[in-house]
Write a protein that holds these residues in place. Structure first.
Motif, short mmCIF file in Angstrom:
data_model
loop_
_atom_site.label_atom_id
_atom_site.label_comp_id
_atom_site.label_asym_id
_atom_site.label_seq_id
_atom_site.Cartn_x
_atom_site.Cartn_y
_atom_site.Cartn_z
N CYS A 88 -28.03 23.81 85.41
CA CYS A 88 -28.85 24.82 84.63
C CYS A 88 -30.02 25.31 85.70
CB CYS A 88 -29.24 24.12 83.57
SG CYS A 88 -30.40 25.10 82.37
N LEU A 89 -29.82 26.53 85.90
CA LEU A 89 -30.94 26.91 87.11
C LEU A 89 -32.35 27.16 86.02
CD1 LEU A 89 -29.06 29.16 89.30
CD2 LEU A 89 -29.74 26.90 89.61
N CYS A 90 -32.22 27.54 84.83
CA CYS A 90 -33.42 27.95 84.20
C CYS A 90 -34.45 26.73 83.93
CB CYS A 90 -33.22 28.41 82.67
SG CYS A 90 -32.12 29.88 82.80
N GLY A 110 -28.90 24.48 78.86
CA GLY A 110 -28.34 25.82 77.94
C GLY A 110 -29.17 26.39 77.04
N THR A 111 -30.60 25.94 77.21
CA THR A 111 -31.32 26.52 75.88
C THR A 111 -32.19 27.61 76.31
OG1 THR A 111 -33.20 24.97 76.71
CG2 THR A 111 -31.90 24.19 74.85
N GLN A 112 -32.05 28.23 77.52
CA GLN A 112 -32.80 29.60 78.07
C GLN A 112 -31.91 30.61 78.31
OE1 GLN A 112 -36.19 29.18 78.46
NE2 GLN A 112 -36.06 27.43 77.32
N CYS A 113 -31.24 31.00 79.13
CA CYS A 113 -30.36 32.21 79.22
C CYS A 113 -28.98 31.96 78.58
CB CYS A 113 -30.43 32.57 80.60
SG CYS A 113 -29.27 31.66 81.68
N GLY A 114 -28.58 30.77 78.64
CA GLY A 114 -27.28 30.20 78.06
C GLY A 114 -25.91 30.29 79.09
N LYS A 115 -26.44 30.69 80.13
CA LYS A 115 -25.20 31.06 81.30
C LYS A 115 -24.66 29.67 81.49
CE LYS A 115 -26.72 35.23 83.44
NZ LYS A 115 -27.64 35.73 84.82
N CYS A 116 -25.56 28.92 81.79
CA CYS A 116 -24.97 27.39 81.82
C CYS A 116 -24.01 26.68 81.02
CB CYS A 116 -25.83 26.48 82.36
SG CYS A 116 -27.11 26.28 81.26
FE1 FES Z 1 -29.02 26.91 81.91
FE2 FES Z 1 -30.12 29.64 81.96
S1 FES Z 1 -29.02 28.38 83.55
S2 FES Z 1 -30.01 28.25 80.27
#
Ligand code: FES
Length: 56
Positions: A4-6, A35-41
């Motif tokens: 998760c990069l966010c 997964g709690t920010q952009c959700g991409k991960c």
């Molecule tokens: Fe994990 Fe955005 S990369 S929430």
């Protein structure tokens, strides 16, 4: 490796969360924030959780 990069959550942190007692993606998410920010991960994180729980 970052999953998760966010929030800068690594695969190690996710595995550790499971070894320390998390037994679902939801619990790992609550514990690490993955997964709690952009959700991409989320997809990748879910896969990792599934595989790790399988191996425990
Ligand atoms: Fe994990 Fe955005 S990369 S929430």
């Amino acid at each position: 490796m970052y999953v998760c990069l966010c929030l800068g959550v690594t695969d190690h942190q996710i595995r550790d969360a499971i070894y320390e007692g998390c037994c679902s993606y939801r619990q790992v998410r609550e514990n690490t924030g993955v997964g709690t920010q952009c959700g991409k991960c989320a997809c990748e994180a879910k896969k990792l959780v599934r595989h790790t729980i399988h191996d425990v």
